[in-house]
Design a protein around this motif. Structure first.
Motif, mmCIF file in Angstrom:
data_model
loop_
_atom_site.group_PDB
_atom_site.id
_atom_site.type_symbol
_atom_site.label_atom_id
_atom_site.label_comp_id
_atom_site.label_asym_id
_atom_site.label_seq_id
_atom_site.Cartn_x
_atom_site.Cartn_y
_atom_site.Cartn_z
ATOM 1 N N ILE A 363 30.900 31.847 33.506
ATOM 2 C CA ILE A 363 31.354 32.387 34.792
ATOM 3 C C ILE A 363 30.733 31.562 35.910
ATOM 4 O O ILE A 363 29.508 31.498 36.032
ATOM 5 C CB ILE A 363 30.967 33.859 34.971
ATOM 6 C CG1 ILE A 363 31.513 34.704 33.816
ATOM 7 C CG2 ILE A 363 31.469 34.393 36.305
ATOM 8 C CD1 ILE A 363 33.012 34.790 33.745
ATOM 9 N N GLU A 367 33.763 34.166 40.315
ATOM 10 C CA GLU A 367 35.133 34.074 39.792
ATOM 11 C C GLU A 367 35.131 34.191 38.262
ATOM 12 O O GLU A 367 34.081 34.331 37.635
ATOM 13 C CB GLU A 367 35.768 32.756 40.245
ATOM 14 C CG GLU A 367 35.720 32.529 41.754
ATOM 15 C CD GLU A 367 36.216 33.702 42.577
ATOM 16 O OE1 GLU A 367 37.210 34.328 42.169
ATOM 17 O OE2 GLU A 367 35.610 34.012 43.611
ATOM 18 N N THR A 368 36.314 34.104 37.663
ATOM 19 C CA THR A 368 36.434 34.304 36.223
ATOM 20 C C THR A 368 36.384 33.008 35.423
ATOM 21 O O THR A 368 36.374 33.041 34.194
ATOM 22 C CB THR A 368 37.757 35.018 35.894
ATOM 23 O OG1 THR A 368 38.848 34.217 36.385
ATOM 24 C CG2 THR A 368 37.813 36.391 36.547
ATOM 25 N N GLU A 410 38.635 28.099 31.642
ATOM 26 C CA GLU A 410 38.509 29.542 31.420
ATOM 27 C C GLU A 410 37.968 29.786 30.014
ATOM 28 O O GLU A 410 38.722 29.933 29.070
ATOM 29 C CB GLU A 410 39.873 30.218 31.585
ATOM 30 C CG GLU A 410 40.508 30.043 32.957
ATOM 31 C CD GLU A 410 40.101 31.116 33.947
ATOM 32 O OE1 GLU A 410 39.222 31.936 33.593
ATOM 33 O OE2 GLU A 410 40.665 31.133 35.047
#
Length: 429
Positions: A363, A367-368, A410
């Motif tokens: 992370i 944010e993701t 991600e």
């Protein structure tokens, strides 16, 4: 492999090296036999995975201790790992919340109950400072949150932020170790700080601390952080200092580093070497404004590519540490995503250079995404889409830039944390 595939694979290798299931067991073989309770206390983004690694080891190798096992661990929301005997609580990070406060109160109560017949194992990792959020007497959670938010946007280093946090806390700066005494204590820590200073990792709840109230006040003044009145009064009064080196520290206390940024960089370097690339580890403790550190990396990459100095391509530049971002715009993004955007802007599509910058906890900031990556086509692709790297950088909006470009990494929570991982691939021109 294509550049982006190779970069993402290097990130996976780096993260794998720091997994608790890999790095903790070597430090558990010499645990003592005891007549009392075996109590695990922990805090940080990796602490739940660390707790699970302890349970698995004790169940398989030390059933005598597994039968006596109990404890409480605090981790960030989304980082919980199922455990059999240990309780895992999730709480707020990077801004502390009431769940963290209540969990820390319970942890301190458990620590106070320990006796000489018991044994305490503390599992500490990055993020623990925000999670161990019991304020010093007279300071409210809301006041502590207000200072935390200002520090996060100020550009202060992790060492500076934790200097303040230790002096606003009832548990950091060695105070948890004082509560655990007279029980024997072993701390196992995964380092997320430049220099691997145990007193900085999670603000050092179980080790001595050299910083002072005066230094905490100086940090707030330097970054123009305006504290609430209760915090100003507490720092001015400076009544109860943190546990200092040289003072009487229980001889039955020890602390060990089980994973560090250098470890993960060396793992990535070994993998790159297997693929035929020459790795160069610049440093495991890079600090400074993310966009300025990016400019230095860009200059080094171009020097290597154009001059074959100080090393000839194909090369992988690797670095760790923790950069900072002074937030002036209204955009989104963490320090790694901002580094990647500043690097892209500095290189401006230089052929044969690709890069990735990610936080090993998965992370980046609030944010993701873990960070971002790009290849040598990305700058031209951004221009074709009307995306100005400089304009997004001015707004601290690196997340939205790479979201539009398709360059976000991600990974999701990785359940470890050895700080920033940066890799730059440099091919011959």
């Amino acid at each position: 492999m294509q550049a982006l595939t190779l970069l993402n694979r290097l990130f996976e290798v780096a993260v794998a090296r720091a997994q608790p299931s890999v790095c903790l067991p070597p430090h558990l073989h010499d645990l003592p036999s005891i007549s009392g309770r075996f109590v695990v206390l922990g805090a940080g983004k990796a602490s739940a995975a660390m707790a699970r690694a302890v349970e698995v080891f004790l169940r398989d190798h030390r059933p005598d201790l597994f039968a006596r096992l109990e404890g409480l661990v605090l981790t960030r929301y989304g980082y919980q790992v199922p455990c059999e005997r240990l309780e895992i609580l999730e709480a707020g990070h990077p801004v502390p919340d009431r769940q963290g406060l209540q969990g820390t109160q319970r942890m301190l109560t458990l620590a106070d109950s320990l006796t000489e017949a018991d044994f305490a194992l503390c599992l500490i990792s990055g993020g623990g400072s925000a999670l161990l959020t019991l304020p010093a007497p007279g300071i409210s959670l809301e006041d502590k949150q207000a200072v935390n938010r200002q520090l996060l946007r100020s550009g202060a280093t992790i060492h500076e932020m934790n200097r303040v946090r230790k002096h606003l806390s009832a548990v950091k700066g060695g105070r948890l170790a004082q509560a655990i005494f007279p029980a024997p204590l072993r701390t196992l820590a995964i380092s997320d700080v430049p220099g691997d200073d145990l007193s900085v990792i999670a603000s050092g709840p179980t080790v001595p601390d050299e910083s002072t109230f005066a230094e905490a006040r100086e940090v707030l003044a330097r970054y123009q952080v305006l504290p609430p009145e209760s915090i100003r009064q507490h720092l001015d009064a400076a009544t109860v200092e943190t546990l200092k080196p040289g003072t009487e520290v229980p001889i039955n206390t020890e602390a060990r580093l089980v994973a560090t940024p250098q470890d993960m960089l060396e793992a990535a370097a070994a993998q790159a070497r297997e693929w035929g690339w020459t790795p160069w580890i610049l440093s495991d403790r890079m600090e400074g404004e993310a966009r300025e550190v990016a400019k230095v990396h860009a200059a080094l990459a171009e020097q290597i590519q154009r001059r074959s100095q100080p090393i000839a391509p194909p090369v992988v530049l690797l670095s760790g540490g923790e950069t900072t971002v002074t937030v002036r715009g209204k955009g989104k993004g963490g320090r790694n995503t901002e580094f990647a955007l500043a690097l892209l802007e500095a290189l401006r599509g230089c052929p044969g250079i690709a890069a990735l910058a990610c936080d090993t906890d998965g992370i980046d900031g609030t944010e993701t995404n873990a960070g971002a990556c790009f290849d040598d086509q990305a700058f031209a692709q951004a221009q074709a889409q009307g995306l100005s790297a400089g304009a997004f950088l001015a707004e601290n909006d690196a997340y939205c830039f790479f979201e539009a470009l398709g360059g976000l990494v991600e990974s999701g929570p990785t359940f470890t944390n050895v700080n920033d991982f940066r890799a730059i691939l440099i091919e011959p021109r």
